[in-house]
Design an enzyme around this catalytic site. Sequence first.
Site, mmCIF file in Angstrom:
data_model
loop_
_atom_site.group_PDB
_atom_site.id
_atom_site.type_symbol
_atom_site.label_atom_id
_atom_site.label_comp_id
_atom_site.label_asym_id
_atom_site.label_seq_id
_atom_site.Cartn_x
_atom_site.Cartn_y
_atom_site.Cartn_z
ATOM 1 N N THR A 190 -24.549 -74.380 86.161
ATOM 2 C CA THR A 190 -23.804 -73.611 87.206
ATOM 3 C C THR A 190 -24.659 -73.081 88.297
ATOM 4 O O THR A 190 -24.498 -73.408 89.572
ATOM 5 C CB THR A 190 -23.051 -72.332 86.629
ATOM 6 O OG1 THR A 190 -22.428 -72.895 85.430
ATOM 7 C CG2 THR A 190 -22.049 -71.646 87.606
ATOM 8 N N VAL A 191 -25.752 -72.197 88.038
ATOM 9 C CA VAL A 191 -26.525 -71.726 89.250
ATOM 10 C C VAL A 191 -27.323 -72.643 89.922
ATOM 11 O O VAL A 191 -27.466 -72.884 91.164
ATOM 12 C CB VAL A 191 -27.546 -70.498 88.499
ATOM 13 C CG1 VAL A 191 -28.089 -70.167 89.618
ATOM 14 C CG2 VAL A 191 -26.769 -69.679 87.766
ATOM 15 N N LYS A 251 -32.478 -63.652 83.187
ATOM 16 C CA LYS A 251 -33.002 -62.213 82.738
ATOM 17 C C LYS A 251 -33.769 -62.159 81.488
ATOM 18 O O LYS A 251 -34.325 -61.382 81.027
ATOM 19 C CB LYS A 251 -31.632 -61.307 82.782
ATOM 20 C CG LYS A 251 -30.661 -61.877 82.002
ATOM 21 C CD LYS A 251 -29.211 -61.234 82.135
ATOM 22 C CE LYS A 251 -28.046 -62.413 81.631
ATOM 23 N NZ LYS A 251 -27.568 -63.134 82.702
ATOM 24 N N GLU A 256 -34.749 -61.975 91.916
ATOM 25 C CA GLU A 256 -33.751 -61.158 92.415
ATOM 26 C C GLU A 256 -32.485 -61.213 91.749
ATOM 27 O O GLU A 256 -31.468 -60.213 91.476
ATOM 28 C CB GLU A 256 -33.456 -61.382 93.879
ATOM 29 C CG GLU A 256 -32.475 -60.310 94.517
ATOM 30 C CD GLU A 256 -32.385 -59.024 94.336
ATOM 31 O OE1 GLU A 256 -33.593 -58.512 95.177
ATOM 32 O OE2 GLU A 256 -31.910 -58.285 93.659
ATOM 33 N N VAL A 314 -30.728 -59.457 87.833
ATOM 34 C CA VAL A 314 -30.079 -58.414 87.729
ATOM 35 C C VAL A 314 -29.146 -58.159 88.732
ATOM 36 O O VAL A 314 -29.446 -58.306 90.252
ATOM 37 C CB VAL A 314 -30.841 -57.037 87.583
ATOM 38 C CG1 VAL A 314 -30.161 -55.910 87.503
ATOM 39 C CG2 VAL A 314 -31.849 -57.292 86.634
ATOM 40 N N GLY A 316 -12.460 -67.964 82.737
ATOM 41 C CA GLY A 316 -13.990 -68.176 82.929
ATOM 42 C C GLY A 316 -14.896 -67.087 82.781
ATOM 43 O O GLY A 316 -16.098 -67.362 83.233
ATOM 44 N N GLU A 367 -17.868 -66.044 77.925
ATOM 45 C CA GLU A 367 -18.199 -67.234 77.358
ATOM 46 C C GLU A 367 -17.288 -67.371 76.036
ATOM 47 O O GLU A 367 -16.759 -66.424 75.514
ATOM 48 C CB GLU A 367 -19.528 -67.126 77.122
ATOM 49 C CG GLU A 367 -20.521 -66.773 77.833
ATOM 50 C CD GLU A 367 -21.101 -67.958 78.957
ATOM 51 O OE1 GLU A 367 -20.974 -69.010 78.054
ATOM 52 O OE2 GLU A 367 -21.912 -67.599 79.862
ATOM 53 N N LYS A 403 -30.856 -56.396 81.455
ATOM 54 C CA LYS A 403 -30.967 -55.958 82.760
ATOM 55 C C LYS A 403 -31.471 -54.613 83.103
ATOM 56 O O LYS A 403 -32.335 -54.459 83.981
ATOM 57 C CB LYS A 403 -29.434 -56.122 83.653
ATOM 58 C CG LYS A 403 -29.010 -57.521 83.534
ATOM 59 C CD LYS A 403 -27.633 -57.764 83.972
ATOM 60 C CE LYS A 403 -27.100 -59.187 84.020
ATOM 61 N NZ LYS A 403 -25.566 -59.298 84.139
ATOM 62 N N GLY A 426 -21.495 -65.192 88.821
ATOM 63 C CA GLY A 426 -20.958 -66.348 89.378
ATOM 64 C C GLY A 426 -21.975 -67.164 90.226
ATOM 65 O O GLY A 426 -23.025 -66.857 90.426
HETATM 66 N N1 HSE Z 1 -22.207 -62.741 81.718
HETATM 67 C C1 HSE Z 1 -22.800 -61.924 82.995
HETATM 68 C C2 HSE Z 1 -21.774 -60.938 83.337
HETATM 69 C C3 HSE Z 1 -23.387 -62.852 84.078
HETATM 70 O O1 HSE Z 1 -20.638 -61.029 83.032
HETATM 71 O O2 HSE Z 1 -22.196 -60.171 84.241
HETATM 72 C C4 HSE Z 1 -24.218 -62.531 85.006
HETATM 73 O O3 HSE Z 1 -25.462 -62.117 84.196
#
Ligand code: HSE
Length: 406
Positions: free
Chosen positions: A11-12, A100, A124, A127, A182, A185, A200, A297
């Site tokens: 995704t990222v 993280k 960056e 967190v 979505g 998880e 974080k 996201g």
């Molecule tokens: N699962 C994390 C959240 C994603 O819901 O904030 C970002 O780290």
Amino acid sequence: MINIAVMGYGTVGSGVVEVINTNGARINQRIGEELNVKYVLDLRDFPGDPVQEKIVHDFETIIQDEDVKIVVEVMGGIEPAYTFVKRSLKAGKSVATSNKALVAKHGAELLSIAKEKNINFLFEASVGGGIPIIRPLNSSLTADEIEEITGILNGTTNYMLTKMFYEGADYDTVLKEAQANGYAERNPEADVEGYDACRKIAILSSLISGQQVDFEDIYCEGITEITVEDMKYAKAMGTTIKLLASSKRHGNHLHAIVAPCMLYPEHPLYNVNGVFNSIFVHGNVLGDAMFYGSGAGKLPTASAVVADVVDAAKHLNRNIMTMWDQEKLRLEDKSDAKRRFFIRMKGDADKLLVDLQYSFGEIELVHADGLEGEFGFVTPVMMEGDYDTRAKSYKDQILHMIRIED
Ligand code: HSE
């Protein structure tokens, strides 16, 4: 031309490539040179996707290519990410990561390698997703002693608690909805048990103290025990319930905690709703500051990763980070932190009042409409250790305790 490699096309990773494709001209202008994605490392192939021509399956291709100056790590998890990042830094390649778990566990060591090599290890996106918080702490708020960082650092749980508060929905229903949308998880443990927020706040605590804060040392309580009834009391009290990740300086110590807390409308984080994240910072000379926005996201997270790439590209042979020693910081014991506590108790308030006042001091009773056979009350400010001792005698009657963040 500055060549980069992206490790991980999930995704990222696909977001990083998309951001560079979409905003390439502007990004190049900001760097003053052309940024080129030379390799994308992934186990899979992506036939039909233009990225396919850049796909490599072997990390050795990246590490041995001296033209690659910056490596983006967006694979997640500790291994092989840790090995790949460490080897990249040792080979003189700057690294930008959103990972993280990696940063919380190995941040101090990886930063020291980057410093030694006069390059950069930037994180960056680890967190607050797209919200700038690491760079402000490192570059903007450097005149301050940071006395407090309190954040809503997990979008999934904030979405769930917002639904429970405004719609009166129960935990299981909102979890299913969050999964269907979505946000959560299929295995939601890391979010709902508070582990994600805990890593974080461990990173932020390390940055503000300059020492290693281990997430395992932080008391962490998730939202799995929050009920419809808790939300009814919260409403009756004029509060809401948020999963807070907080780090506060008490003298030479930091008190760090992740837990659901009741907040009054005056609290700066009260109105942070849905999947948004927000981080409140208090500095001894700055006073208060707030950072708010998209905390997760694909594109928001990729935006922060690519901004780190830009920073790394602008500082190819100059280390710009940061105060974070490997020496471990001893956190203040949870039992020494002072606050008020909200308690839901079985039984009849009139019958128990004198006894409870004797045990807890001047308590305030709370009644929520439609709840039979139970009542709520708020304790005066006390140390958590004292609360624990006093609550022991009522362990069969206490239904739930929620901390109050005044
Ligand atoms: N699962 C994390 C959240 C994603 O819901 O904030 C970002 O780290």
